[in-house]
Design a protein around this motif. Structure first.
Motif, PDB file in Angstrom:
ATOM      1  N   ALA A 220      -4.279  17.821   7.844  1.00  0.00           N
ATOM      2  CA  ALA A 220      -5.160  17.917   9.007  1.00  0.00           C
ATOM      3  C   ALA A 220      -4.432  18.520  10.205  1.00  0.00           C
ATOM      4  N   ARG A 221      -3.166  18.172  10.380  1.00  0.00           N
ATOM      5  CA  ARG A 221      -2.386  18.769  11.478  1.00  0.00           C
ATOM      6  C   ARG A 221      -2.250  20.263  11.298  1.00  0.00           C
ATOM      7  N   GLU A 222      -1.996  20.702  10.060  1.00  0.00           N
ATOM      8  CA  GLU A 222      -1.882  22.133   9.782  1.00  0.00           C
ATOM      9  C   GLU A 222      -3.203  22.845  10.044  1.00  0.00           C
ATOM     10  N   GLU A 223      -4.302  22.249   9.596  1.00  0.00           N
ATOM     11  CA  GLU A 223      -5.628  22.834   9.827  1.00  0.00           C
ATOM     12  C   GLU A 223      -5.927  22.926  11.318  1.00  0.00           C
ATOM     13  N   THR A 224      -5.564  21.908  12.067  1.00  0.00           N
ATOM     14  CA  THR A 224      -5.782  21.910  13.512  1.00  0.00           C
ATOM     15  C   THR A 224      -4.982  23.021  14.169  1.00  0.00           C
TER      16      THR A 224
ATOM     17  N   LEU B 229      -9.734  11.361  13.140  1.00  0.00           N
ATOM     18  CA  LEU B 229      -9.203  10.465  14.161  1.00  0.00           C
ATOM     19  C   LEU B 229      -9.734   9.047  13.993  1.00  0.00           C
ATOM     20  N   ALA B 230     -10.999   8.926  13.630  1.00  0.00           N
ATOM     21  CA  ALA B 230     -11.561   7.595  13.389  1.00  0.00           C
ATOM     22  C   ALA B 230     -10.886   6.935  12.192  1.00  0.00           C
ATOM     23  N   THR B 231     -10.659   7.712  11.144  1.00  0.00           N
ATOM     24  CA  THR B 231      -9.975   7.188   9.962  1.00  0.00           C
ATOM     25  C   THR B 231      -8.550   6.808  10.298  1.00  0.00           C
ATOM     26  N   GLU B 232      -7.879   7.650  11.057  1.00  0.00           N
ATOM     27  CA  GLU B 232      -6.492   7.380  11.444  1.00  0.00           C
ATOM     28  C   GLU B 232      -6.401   6.087  12.254  1.00  0.00           C
ATOM     29  N   ARG B 233      -7.311   5.884  13.177  1.00  0.00           N
ATOM     30  CA  ARG B 233      -7.308   4.663  13.995  1.00  0.00           C
ATOM     31  C   ARG B 233      -7.506   3.440  13.112  1.00  0.00           C
TER      32      ARG B 233
ATOM     33  N   PRO C 115       0.838  -1.202   0.000  1.00  0.00           N
ATOM     34  CA  PRO C 115       0.000   0.000   0.000  1.00  0.00           C
ATOM     35  C   PRO C 115       0.873   1.251   0.000  1.00  0.00           C
ATOM     36  N   SER C 116       0.379   2.295  -0.614  1.00  0.00           N
ATOM     37  CA  SER C 116       1.107   3.561  -0.668  1.00  0.00           C
ATOM     38  C   SER C 116       0.719   4.408   0.532  1.00  0.00           C
ATOM     39  N   LEU C 117       1.700   4.925   1.217  1.00  0.00           N
ATOM     40  CA  LEU C 117       1.442   5.756   2.390  1.00  0.00           C
ATOM     41  C   LEU C 117       1.288   7.232   2.023  1.00  0.00           C
ATOM     42  N   GLU C 118       1.722   7.608   0.819  1.00  0.00           N
ATOM     43  CA  GLU C 118       1.731   9.020   0.415  1.00  0.00           C
ATOM     44  C   GLU C 118       0.378   9.722   0.588  1.00  0.00           C
ATOM     45  N   PRO C 119      -0.737   9.172   0.063  1.00  0.00           N
ATOM     46  CA  PRO C 119      -2.014   9.883   0.216  1.00  0.00           C
ATOM     47  C   PRO C 119      -2.427  10.042   1.679  1.00  0.00           C
ATOM     48  N   THR C 120      -2.236   9.014   2.468  1.00  0.00           N
ATOM     49  CA  THR C 120      -2.606   9.082   3.883  1.00  0.00           C
ATOM     50  C   THR C 120      -1.737  10.086   4.609  1.00  0.00           C
ATOM     51  N   LEU C 121      -0.440  10.051   4.362  1.00  0.00           N
ATOM     52  CA  LEU C 121       0.468  10.984   5.008  1.00  0.00           C
ATOM     53  C   LEU C 121       0.143  12.420   4.627  1.00  0.00           C
ATOM     54  N   ALA C 122      -0.134  12.661   3.362  1.00  0.00           N
ATOM     55  CA  ALA C 122      -0.472  14.020   2.913  1.00  0.00           C
ATOM     56  C   ALA C 122      -1.720  14.531   3.619  1.00  0.00           C
ATOM     57  N   GLU C 123      -2.743  13.702   3.729  1.00  0.00           N
ATOM     58  CA  GLU C 123      -3.977  14.109   4.409  1.00  0.00           C
ATOM     59  C   GLU C 123      -3.748  14.323   5.900  1.00  0.00           C
ATOM     60  N   TRP C 124      -2.929  13.484   6.501  1.00  0.00           N
ATOM     61  CA  TRP C 124      -2.643  13.606   7.928  1.00  0.00           C
ATOM     62  C   TRP C 124      -1.906  14.918   8.203  1.00  0.00           C
ATOM     63  N   LEU C 125      -0.909  15.232   7.370  1.00  0.00           N
ATOM     64  CA  LEU C 125      -0.166  16.478   7.542  1.00  0.00           C
ATOM     65  C   LEU C 125      -1.068  17.691   7.318  1.00  0.00           C
TER      66      LEU C 125
ATOM     67  N   GLU D 112     -18.144  23.704  15.292  1.00  0.00           N
ATOM     68  CA  GLU D 112     -18.680  22.343  15.226  1.00  0.00           C
ATOM     69  C   GLU D 112     -18.260  21.602  13.964  1.00  0.00           C
ATOM     70  N   THR D 113     -18.141  22.316  12.851  1.00  0.00           N
ATOM     71  CA  THR D 113     -17.699  21.679  11.615  1.00  0.00           C
ATOM     72  C   THR D 113     -16.278  21.158  11.772  1.00  0.00           C
ATOM     73  N   TRP D 114     -15.418  21.966  12.357  1.00  0.00           N
ATOM     74  CA  TRP D 114     -14.027  21.557  12.575  1.00  0.00           C
ATOM     75  C   TRP D 114     -13.961  20.361  13.519  1.00  0.00           C
ATOM     76  N   VAL D 115     -14.742  20.396  14.584  1.00  0.00           N
ATOM     77  CA  VAL D 115     -14.747  19.288  15.546  1.00  0.00           C
ATOM     78  C   VAL D 115     -15.187  17.995  14.859  1.00  0.00           C
ATOM     79  N   GLN D 116     -16.203  18.084  13.986  1.00  0.00           N
ATOM     80  CA  GLN D 116     -16.654  16.895  13.266  1.00  0.00           C
ATOM     81  C   GLN D 116     -15.570  16.379  12.334  1.00  0.00           C
ATOM     82  N   ARG D 117     -14.882  17.274  11.635  1.00  0.00           N
ATOM     83  CA  ARG D 117     -13.804  16.863  10.745  1.00  0.00           C
ATOM     84  C   ARG D 117     -12.678  16.193  11.527  1.00  0.00           C
ATOM     85  N   LEU D 118     -12.370  16.733  12.687  1.00  0.00           N
ATOM     86  CA  LEU D 118     -11.328  16.137  13.529  1.00  0.00           C
ATOM     87  C   LEU D 118     -11.753  14.750  14.014  1.00  0.00           C
ATOM     88  N   ALA D 119     -12.993  14.620  14.427  1.00  0.00           N
ATOM     89  CA  ALA D 119     -13.497  13.311  14.864  1.00  0.00           C
ATOM     90  C   ALA D 119     -13.414  12.289  13.727  1.00  0.00           C
ATOM     91  N   ASP D 120     -13.804  12.718  12.521  1.00  0.00           N
ATOM     92  CA  ASP D 120     -13.734  11.827  11.361  1.00  0.00           C
ATOM     93  C   ASP D 120     -12.286  11.449  11.058  1.00  0.00           C
TER      94      ASP D 120
END
Length: 76
Positions: free
Chosen positions: A20-24, A48-52, A8-18, A38-46
């Protein structure tokens, strides 16, 4: 997109994770005391669930190559 060895390629996941960190960081730096976006909190919850889920799947994939088929426990 798989990597050169067919895994599996980690590039797309890593890019999205980085991203999200910048947005946070931006959100936390700009937020007013006592307000919750509330929109930001929902995006963060989503995220974190995806990351797990991603971590669990990746751990299982890595474990396939180990001697006993299990991922080692953490030393922390």
């Amino acid at each position: 997109m798989p990597d050169e060895q067919g895994g599996p390629s980690l590039e797309p996941t890593l890019a999205e994770w980085l991203k999200a960190r910048e947005e946070t960081a931006r959100h936390l730096a700009a937020r007013a005391v006592g307000t919750v976006n509330e929109t930001w909190v929902q995006r963060l919850a989503d995220l974190l669930a995806t990351e797990r889920s991603w971590q669990d799947q990746y751990t299982d994939l890595v474990a396939l190559g180990s001697r006993d088929g299990r991922f080692p426990t953490s030393n922390r």
